[in-house]
Every structure is written in C-alpha cells, then in structure tokens.
Scaffold this active site. Structure first.
Site, PDB file in Angstrom:
ATOM      1  CB  CYS A  37      72.967  14.851  27.056  1.00 49.99           C
ATOM      2  SG  CYS A  37      73.945  14.552  28.526  1.00 49.99           S
ATOM      3  CB  CYS A 106      65.196  22.205  24.164  1.00 50.98           C
ATOM      4  SG  CYS A 106      65.225  20.526  23.554  1.00 50.98           S
TER       5      CYS A 106
END
Lengths: 132, 405, 387
Positions: A37, A106
């Site tokens: 990812c 994030c």
C-alpha cells in the site's frame, strides 16, 4: 503536491527516529500498513510503572505525510498515559499537519499505530500479570 | 545546495523548448500572424507556407512523405485519432478486436477502453519482465477479427525500444492495421517509415524540444490507410482533422524535428555517456533494481527502484532534482506505476521507482550532483524505514503477514 | 509596407502583453503541468491562474472551464460529448453555424441521431417559429452561435436556451466570435455549454475552452492521462493557455474601447458602402460592432460583381480582407450563411467581409473606401461594356 510547513518540518527533521528494545516488557510495538500500500509505520512506546509513556520512537516507510504523522505522534505521546494515547484521533493529527484530503489516510495509519502499540503493551502487561 | 534551481532530469515528461526553436517560433506569434486557412491575403499565405515547410521537416525526420503527416494538438490526440479512427473505419471489413500492450501510454490504453465500451474487444498483452514484447506471444494474440494493433516504439517510463519491424511484419502478414506511438522515440531512435512496416504513427513536439500543444499523425499512403475523422469542421488536413492550425506551434515542431535530424547521432552518444555514468553511480547503492531492459533502451532513460524506500517520500527528499516516479501523467495518483506492475515488479519496488530522464541540456556536473544527492537521501530514508531494518535483520519481507489496511 | 489587416474575425495579432506573459512558459518555465516537481508546479499554477482569467471573462467559475486546443475542438467536444451519453434523438444546429458545430452533428447521424438545421431570417436571426416546430420532436441538443463569424449577427441565446430547456434539450452556444466584442455571461445566457477561443481575442492559436454546466454528463473526445478532470486528456499547452488567460483579461478591460472604436470605424465604412450601393448583409439586426459583410450588384440590380476579383484588387492595394469565412475560403462555394439568409447565390459569391480590430484607423477606412470605389466603378464599367 503542496505540503504544509509542518509536514515539511517533520519530514526534514523527523523527531524520535529509531527503535526501542522490543523484548523489554515495558515496550509496546505497533506495526501497521503494508508495503504494497506504500505505507508501513512502526511505532514503539516505553511505558513506566505508573502508565506514563516515557519514550516513543518510530520508523516509517511511506510518503512525507506518513513520516510527518508518525513523527508528530511520537512527540505527542511522551508524557501521556496510555489511555490518553489511545484517545488520540486521526482528525487531530490531520488538522495539526494540515493534511490534504488525499493524505488523510496517513493520519489514520498513525492513529492505528498508536492503538496497536497500546494494545501490545496492554497484552504484555496482561501476560505478565497472568504469569505472576 | 538546496537554493539552486532544481536540476531537470524529467525530459520524458516534457523537454524545454530549445532556444533555437523558440527563436523561429516567436516571429509567427508577432509579425507573421495569420490563419493558415485564410486564402485571400498574404497573412494567410505566409502562415500556410510556414506550416507546409514544417510539415516537410517532420516528414524528413521519420522518412515519410509530407502528405502523410496530419497535424494534431499532440500525441494524445494522434493516438486517439489513429486508434478510434482506424478501428471505426475498418471495423466492418476487418473485425472488432484490438491488440495492444499493457505498458502502453494511457492515451492508447484509454482510447482502446473507449472502443471496448463501443462494442470492440481488446487484448492487453503483458510484456516480458524486461518490458519487451515476446514476438510469439504477440503473434498468438492476433485473432481472425483483429482490426488494429497498437505498440509503442519507446516506453515513456522505462525507455525500452520494441522491435517495431518484427511486430509490424507480423501485423502485415495477418492483415492487421499497425499503429505505433512514437512520442518518446523521435530524436532518440532512427525512424524510417519508408522501411518500417507501420501504417499509423503518433508524434509529439514537446518530447523533442518543441512546443506543447502540437503533434502529428503519420497516415501511410501506400498502401493507403484510411481513418475516420474524430474532429469535424472546416475540413482541414484533408478532412482527417479539422481545426485552425497554430502556425507558431507547427513551425516550432518543424524546427525541433529538423534539429533532431541533424544532431541526434552525436547528441545520443553524449547522453549515453551521461546515463552510464549515472547508472554506475547509482548501482553503488545497495538494493537497487533497474527496471526494463538495458540493451534495447534509449540512452536517455534510467528507471531504478530503490528497495525499502517509498517513492513519493523519495521525490520529496530529492528536491534538488526534478524527476518523476511513474509517468508524469499518472504521478498525481497514489497508485504504483501500472507499467512496472505489468513487468511483474512487486508493488513495493514499483512504489520506490524513480525515472531519471536525461536530455540535451544535462551536464556531467548535473549527473554527479544527482548521484551524491541520491546516495545521501536514500541513506537517510532507509534509516527511517522499518522495512530496511527488517531486511538488515534478515527478515524476508515477502513472507510477513501484513495487516490489511 | 505590410498590408492593412481587416480580417480580425479570422485571427488576431497577438497582443504584446500576451506575448510577454507567454514567453517565460515557452522556454524557461517548461514543466509538464502534471509533474509533481517545482517545474510542474509552476506550470500548474500558471494554468490555474489562466483558468481564473478565462472564467472571469465569461462570468463562470474556474472549475467550469475545460481547456482544449481550439474552438473547433471545444465545439466538437460539446456536440459529440453531450449527445453521446443521451438516448439518440435530434441535434438541432442553426443554419449559420460554423462547420465545426454542424459537421459533428451530421457525423452523429451514423450513431442514430438526427441532425437538423434551424432556419434564419433575412437578417441572420434565428427563426423562432421554426425552432419551436423542430422542438416538438425529442431533442438532445440545440446549438446556436452567439455571434456569427461572417455577418456578425448576435442571437438572443437566453431566449433560445429557454425554449430548448422547456423541451428538455441541452443548449450549447459557440461564443468564439462574441468574446471580447460584446459582454458574454455564461449564466445570463442560460446555456449548458459554451465555446470560446484564444486567437480571436489577441491570444495565441492553440488554446480554446468549453465552459460547462458542471451537472452535465459529458463524454470526452480525447482519452489518456486524465487532464482537465478527465474531460480532456493531453499535456496542457501551458504557454498557449497562459496567453489565452492574459488575452481574456485584456479583452475584458478593453471591451468598451473595442465597441466604441470598431463601431465608429464600421459606421464610416458602411456610410461609404451605401454610397456605392453595396448590399450590407444583416445590418438591420443586432451585430457585433466590428464586422461588416457586403457585396455589390451592378446598378441594374441583376448582375453581380465578382468577390474574388474585388478581394484580389484589395490585396494588390494592400488590404487583407476575407471572402466568406476563412474556413470556407478554400472552397470557392458561396457562403452557407448568406444562402441561409436567402441571399441569391450570385450575390453571395461576391461577398467581402471586413472585420476591424483595435489597431485599425479612420485613415485606413477612408483609403479602403477609395480603393473599393475605384474597383467597383471599374468592374461596373467592364460589365456595361460587355453588355
């Protein structure tokens, strides 16, 4: 991609890079994400006997926002109790770093890393209790 | 060191306009304005003459007849016009299957996808791990109803050169129209359409030191290839492509292609030397992987994966140089490069790839600076990388069970 | 001496300020606007600034602007793109449209659509009754140009759009010849899509735009890298787009001056033309201020003076004018616009178009009229002798 000044600062001068002794019973490790990812975050926290986080270290494979998010949380974690740590929300991280929508994941990853590290230390403490 | 202008190593995304090209363009922006289609006054005539001279220069670089060159707004339009135009024209006689390669430029892939929505079928052939097309697999992928094949001459991300002659001969034998996207090839690879078994070929100016917003499509006359126009109007370009031509841009493309014809042999040698210097320097870094075949490759391109370092953070770290991870057209997305994935590269290696593309204005100093910069930044990022730490501890990362995220 | 340029509807000289805005992006700021590095970001910022400038000039929001390589492309995009996603029905374009609107509509017939033409009256104005009648059948799109390139006729687009909307049809207008000459306001015109172009307003060739109602589901003409929010793939022509933006801003600042200056030149021209018994097309209707389209019959009213001969004579005297539109001057065919207005074919063949710009002067007009008077007298004389 335009990064905020805070992201750039953390990216260029990351705080608390490194590792703690993972075998230390007072150290909790959270490793989240996956290389496929494009993000892997490893967060380690050292908790003293009164449940206060004394030290936090990270290593992150990921974009600038991922690095900044993990660097930021290591600063935030020190001095907090593990319950306070567990309560940190990704939205606070995203807001502090002014992350754009495409980088919100994030901050989610950083929150997950905290939760994983806290879970790890709790599991260790539980195991120690059971052993005792 | 950080204050200087970044060093431009992204010539495959776009090249600067050569100042000599700009010099010949500017008069057509100022005193020689005129619509090249205006037949009633000298403003129009001057413009038309300039456009025709430029067409001749474009034709010369690729060994074509000027009458085989159709102006477009760029390679994207050329690719769309060639693929949709030929497929639609020949669908009833030849069939409705398209054969292309998984590593083509988006403009080709997406044009083929659009045809699929219109009822065509398509095969996206996977190249070999070195990026090259296996001729036997290509041959086997041709179906009785294949109308068109589209294969790029030079790949934009990894710079590998396909064997266009061999692929073209296979197409000829099977009666398949053959389109080649040569946007990344002009000025880098010798192209002689008198010899090449190619029916349609796309060109772009801004990858060869010409201006943006102009390109061309080669449409073979013997044997004659027909295409259905995609843009209708005043009937410019013999009805194949309507729209007022931007004289200065045509002139710019002509001059850029003229310079390429004259200078490519010596220029490519100089660039090869620089690329090899860069390659040697970067191979001094542990765990690096060159993507794509090194031999069948333009000298301008070096695509390298730096294992255990994430691509976007790497780009951020190397602000002193302007490079890209993935192609310029897809780097806005967070997906790893589909080209590298088609080569069978793992997602991690695809994520940590950097394309260095060297060009006319690159110097030896630029290359040396780049090597030093890459060395120090990769070291820094690997210190930050938990994957690097695991690798150093002897953990096989491919065996780790990663939590789904 | 360079010829006096009286063909501004064909293309215009690039304004100096526009060239200055473009130059940095022609050489030094050469980034690909999709690239992430600083070269790319500089290019991206310039494109977005230009988008704001174009939007401001047409009274729209920046995110409604899709840049194309030309007005032709934007018109093709509008006609094909809007209809392609609809159940095939009628496409109505006016009889005076530029071929880059009418021909894509005709090409759509292969896909089951029906392309029909809306009639105009002798003043080059849309025949509303005819449009009403056509709209009785299911219609995908109505496309009518805001200002005609040949006669300069201005249409009541807002009213036409209202009719189209009443019948659930989409409305497109080609505003290429209107921008910079009259106020153009996307929302006031009430259209779903509108075409504008750079090189008609002192900007460079190589840039155009389609202004879109964002609720429209439009199919792209070009597929690829996904630029322009996926609606128009292809590396942005940064220099041309920057020039387009700068030209829009200048044109907006000059709108009043343009109107005053070119209209006064045209008044002088047409006063002179009347003395020569010229037929001026569409001058009873509303026109953009800079355009005059005319032809001469012989004094008997039956024989017509040849337009090509006139244009050639004017060219010798150093005047650049157009015979018909630039795009049809290849063909030698009489203007489809004049034919649609009911002008006899022979008279239409002799048509000459003058279109003024800000650099033209009264002296030039006077000189032009003198040359024209001589030539018209000479030709009429020749006809008289032949008779």
């Amino acid at each position: 991609m335009a990064y905020s000044d805070k992201v750039l600062d953390h990216y260029e001068n990351p705080r608390n890079v490194g590792s703690l002794d993972k075998n230390d019973p007072n150290v909790g490790t959270g490793m989240v994400g996956a290389p496929a990812c494009g993000d892997v975050m490893k967060l380690m926290i050292k908790v003293n006997d009164s449940g206060i986080i004394e030290d936090a270290k990270f290593k992150t494979y990921g974009c600038g926002s991922a690095i900044a998010s993990s660097s930021l949380v290591t600063e935030w974690l020190k001095g907090r109790t593990i319950d306070q740590a567990y309560a940190i929300k990704n939205s606070e991280i995203a807001e502090e770093l002014a992350l754009p929508p495409v980088k919100i994941h994030c901050s989610v990853l950083a929150e997950d890393a905290i939760k994983a590290a806290v879970a790890d230390i709790k599991a260790k403490q539980l195991a120690a209790k059971v052993a005792a | 060191m950080e204050d200087r202008n970044p060093i431009y190593l992204d010539y495959s995304a776009t090249t600067p306009v050569d100042p000599r090209v700009a010099d010949v363009m500017i008069p057509y922006l100022s005193e020689h304005y005129g619509n090249p289609a205006s037949r009633s006054h000298p403003y129009g005539w001057t413009a038309e003459k300039a456009v025709e001279n430029a067409r001749e220069e474009v034709a010369k670089l690729v060994g074509a007849d000027p009458r085989e060159i159709v102006w477009t707004s760029g390679a994207t339009e050329s690719n769309n016009l060639a693929i949709k135009g030929a497929a639609n024209f020949y669908a009833n006689t030849k069939g409705k299957h398209i054969l292309t390669i998984a590593t083509e430029h988006k403009a080709v892939i997406d044009a083929v996808r659009e045809l699929e929505r219109q009822g065509f079928t398509a095969t996206y052939l996977e190249p070999e791990p070195n990026g090259l097309v296996d001729l036997d697999k290509f041959k086997a992928a041709i179906q009785p109803d294949t109308v068109l094949a589209s294969v790029m001459m030079v790949n934009n991300e990894i710079g590998v050169i396909q064997d266009i002659t061999a692929i073209g001969n296979i197409c000829r034998a099977a009666g398949v129209i053959f389109h080649v996207d040569a946007a990344q090839a002009t000025g880098k690879v010798v192209i002689d359409l008198e010899q090449l078994p190619v029916d349609l070929m796309s060109f772009s100016a801004h990858k060869t030191y010409g201006p943006k917003g102009i390109g061309a499509l080669y449409v073979r006359r013997k044997p004659r290839i027909r295409i259905e126009a995609q843009m209708h109007g005043g009937g410019h370009e013999r009805g194949m492509r309507s729209g007022t031509l931007a004289t200065h841009q045509c002139v710019g493309m002509g001059e850029a292609f003229r310079l390429a014809r004259l200078e490519m042999a010596t220029e490519n040698e100089r660039i090869r030397m620089l690329r090899d210097r860069l390659l040697t320097g970067l191979q001094g870094i542990e765990e690096t992987y060159v993507n794509g075949d090194l031999e069948h490759r333009i000298p301008h391109n070096l695509n390298i994966s730096f294992n255990y370092v994430e691509g976007e953070s790497l780009i951020m770290a190397v602000k002193g140089i302007a490079v890209s991870s993935g192609s310029a057209c897809t780097s806005a997305s967070l997906e790893p490069s589909y080209v590298l994935r088609a080569l069978g590269r793992s997602d991690e290696l695809a994520h940590s790839s950097i394309r260095f593309s060297i060009g006319r204005f690159t110097t030896k100093e630029d290359v040396d600076y780049t090597i030093d910069l890459m060395k120090s930044k990769i070291e820094k990022l690997r210190e930050l990388s938990p994957l690097w730490e695991m690798f150093k501890d002897g953990v096989d990362i491919s065996k780790v069970q990663w939590a789904a995220h | 001496m360079s010829p006096v340029y009286l063909d501004h509807n064909s293309t215009t000289a690039l304004k100096t300020e526009v060239l200055e805005a473009m130059l940095p992006f022609m050489v030094h700021q050469h980034g690909n606007a999709t690239s992430q590095h600083s070269f790319g970001r500089t290019a991206r910022a310039a494109v977005e600034h230009a988008r704001e400038q174009v939007a401001a000039a047409v009274g729209a929001y920046a995110n409604q602007i899709v840049f194309t390589a030309s007005g032709t492309e934007a018109n093709n995009f509008a006609v094909r793109g809007i209809c392609a996603n609809l159940q095939p029905a009628q496409i109505l374009t006016s009889a005076i449209e530029h071929p880059c609107v009418s021909r894509p509509a005709l090409a759509m017939q292969a896909g089951g659509y029906k392309a029909l033409s809306i009639a105009v009256d002798s003043n080059c104005s849309i025949n509303a009754a005819h449009l009403q009648k056509l709209l009785q059948a299911p219609t995908n799109l109505v496309s009518v140009m805001l200002a005609n390139n040949e006669t300069g006729a201005i249409q009541d687009i807002a009213k036409i759009a209202e009719l189209a909307r009443e019948h659930k049809a989409y409305m497109h207008t080609d505003a290429v010849q209107a921008l910079g000459k009259i106020p153009v306001d996307f929302f006031a015109l009430n259209v779903h899509a509108m075409t504008v172009s750079s090189h008609k307003i002192g900007g460079p060739l190589g840039a155009g735009a389609l202004v879109l109602d964002k609720r429209i589901d439009i199919q792209p003409l070009l597929y690829g890298g996904g630029q322009e929010r996926g609606l128009r793939s292809g590396t942005e022509n940064v220099a041309a787009i920057v020039g387009f933006g700068a030209a829009c801003e200048l044109a907006m600042n000059n709108l009043v001056a343009f109107d005053t200056q070119t209209e006064s030149l045209r008044k002088h021209l047409e006063a002179g033309l009347s003395k020569l018994n010229a037929v001026i097309f569409g001058h009873h209707g509303l026109r953009i201020p800079n355009t005059s389209f005319f032809a001469f019959n012989n004094l008997d009213g039956e024989t017509f003076l040849d337009g090509e001969t006139l244009v050639t004579a004017l060219d010798k005297a150093s005047f650049a004018v157009a015979s018909g539109s630039a795009c049809s001057s290849y063909s030698g065919e009489p203007s489809h616009v004049l034919l649609a207005m009911g002008v006899p074919e022979d008279l239409a063949k002799g048509a000459v178009r003058v279109s003024f710009g800000m650099t033209n002067t009264l002296d030039q007009v006077q000189h032009f009229l003198k040359v024209l008077a001589q030539e018209v007298a000479r030709l009429r004389n020749l006809i008289a002798i032949a008779a």
